[in-house]
Scaffold this motif. Structure first.
Motif, PDB file in Angstrom:
ATOM      1  N   GLU A  83      10.782  -5.213   4.083  1.00  0.00           N
ATOM      2  CA  GLU A  83      10.004  -5.219   3.156  1.00  0.00           C
ATOM      3  C   GLU A  83      10.244  -4.820   1.669  1.00  0.00           C
ATOM      4  OE1 GLU A  83       5.605  -5.287   4.083  1.00  0.00           O
ATOM      5  OE2 GLU A  83       6.419  -4.414   6.022  1.00  0.00           O
ATOM      6  N   TYR A 117      10.979   4.605   3.509  1.00  0.00           N
ATOM      7  CA  TYR A 117      10.342   4.047   4.841  1.00  0.00           C
ATOM      8  C   TYR A 117      10.180   4.203   6.571  1.00  0.00           C
ATOM      9  CZ  TYR A 117      15.333   2.988   5.530  1.00  0.00           C
ATOM     10  OH  TYR A 117      17.081   3.649   7.093  1.00  0.00           O
ATOM     11  N   TYR A 136       2.400   2.794   2.176  1.00  0.00           N
ATOM     12  CA  TYR A 136       3.776   3.426   1.604  1.00  0.00           C
ATOM     13  C   TYR A 136       3.889   4.556   0.616  1.00  0.00           C
ATOM     14  CZ  TYR A 136       4.237  -1.753   1.978  1.00  0.00           C
ATOM     15  OH  TYR A 136       4.770  -3.505   2.771  1.00  0.00           O
ATOM     16  N   ALA A 140      13.107  -6.394   0.669  1.00  0.00           N
ATOM     17  CA  ALA A 140      13.005  -7.895   0.357  1.00  0.00           C
ATOM     18  C   ALA A 140      12.856  -7.671  -1.501  1.00  0.00           C
ATOM     19  CB  ALA A 140      11.886  -8.941   1.355  1.00  0.00           C
ATOM     20  N   ALA A 141      11.892  -7.293  -1.261  1.00  0.00           N
ATOM     21  CA  ALA A 141      11.056  -6.856  -2.729  1.00  0.00           C
ATOM     22  C   ALA A 141      12.306  -6.664  -3.549  1.00  0.00           C
ATOM     23  CB  ALA A 141       9.845  -5.719  -2.519  1.00  0.00           C
ATOM     24  N   GLU A 168       9.511  -2.132   7.834  1.00  0.00           N
ATOM     25  CA  GLU A 168       8.798  -1.906   6.447  1.00  0.00           C
ATOM     26  C   GLU A 168      10.179  -1.403   5.335  1.00  0.00           C
ATOM     27  OE1 GLU A 168       7.461   2.382   5.334  1.00  0.00           O
ATOM     28  OE2 GLU A 168       5.669   1.100   6.333  1.00  0.00           O
ATOM     29  N   ARG A 187      -1.998   0.365   6.041  1.00  0.00           N
ATOM     30  CA  ARG A 187      -0.280   0.869   6.199  1.00  0.00           C
ATOM     31  C   ARG A 187      -0.357   1.611   5.598  1.00  0.00           C
ATOM     32  NH1 ARG A 187       3.232  -4.067   5.679  1.00  0.00           N
ATOM     33  NH2 ARG A 187       4.498  -2.440   6.186  1.00  0.00           N
ATOM     34  N   SER A 221       1.381  -6.901   0.723  1.00  0.00           N
ATOM     35  CA  SER A 221       1.640  -5.240   0.841  1.00  0.00           C
ATOM     36  C   SER A 221       2.747  -6.137  -0.330  1.00  0.00           C
ATOM     37  CB  SER A 221       3.047  -5.502   2.648  1.00  0.00           C
ATOM     38  OG  SER A 221       3.778  -6.550   2.608  1.00  0.00           O
ATOM     39  N   ASP A 222       3.293  -7.449  -0.837  1.00  0.00           N
ATOM     40  CA  ASP A 222       3.672  -7.905  -1.538  1.00  0.00           C
ATOM     41  C   ASP A 222       3.091  -6.987  -2.418  1.00  0.00           C
ATOM     42  OD1 ASP A 222       6.322  -9.289  -0.154  1.00  0.00           O
ATOM     43  OD2 ASP A 222       5.433 -11.351  -0.391  1.00  0.00           O
TER      44      ASP A 222
END
Length: 186
Positions: free
Chosen positions: A115, A107, A12, A118-119, A112, A10, A74-75
């Motif tokens: 995510e 994103y 980012y 959420a972060a 994404e 992935r 990813s977190d």
């Protein structure tokens, strides 16, 4: 999954001030397979260091962090992002001031974006001020000039590296030691 990435990789696109800092940090993490410094968010013909540093191009300095989520979740990639810059300062990181140094997450998919959102929610309790990190759809990524790639490893004695990047690396060693590549002590 990002276009062109193997199924188990992935990417980012993250901006947290000067790209040299995030570049140095992510290169130390197990599971990160590539880090490329670049520019996103402005007009393509102004995607060069001199123009972007002028602050009027609309670009942010970012890193494209490619990682294997089977090795590093990813977190954790996003936690390191929040731990190594101040997401509560608008268009500024330390002495670096301007929109090119904004806190931003670009994103490519709605998953994404979820995510990233959420972060943001997960990290807001860690700060007294509101997080101002921009979450935007990814425009074109423009790779920065070669002098900016892996800058820290090639210039460890530079003042900026000692004063700005070394404390970020110390923080990563302290809080994310289990994710460091063997031999990544400096």
């Amino acid at each position: 999954m990002n276009l062109g990435e193997p199924e188990n990789r992935r990417t980012y696109y993250l901006g947290g001030g000067c790209f040299w800092c995030l570049d140095a940090v992510y290169r130390k993490l197990r599971g990160v397979t590539d880090v490329v410094s670049g520019y996103m968010g402005g007009a393509p013909d102004t995607a060069n260091y001199r123009a972007v540093c002028g602050g009027a191009t609309g670009h942010a300095e970012v890193v494209a962090v490619t990682f294997d989520p089977e090795v590093i979740p990813s977190d954790v990639v996003l936690d390191v992002f929040f731990a190594t810059h101040d997401p509560t300062t608008l268009n500024r990181q330390g002495y670096d001031v301007g929109t090119q140094y904004r806190s931003v997450m670009f994103y490519e998919t709605e998953a994404e974006r979820a995510e990233f959102d959420a972060a943001l929610r997960r990290h807001q309790p860690n700060y007294d001020a509101p997080i101002v990190t921009e979450v935007s759809r990814a425009p074109a990524f423009h790779e920065a000039e070669s002098i900016h790639q892996d800058y820290y490893a090639r210039n460890p004695g530079e003042g900026y590296c000692n004063v700005i990047i070394n404390p970020k690396l110390s923080k990563v060693r302290r809080y994310y030691a289990s994710w460091l590549v063997e031999g990544a002590s400096h």
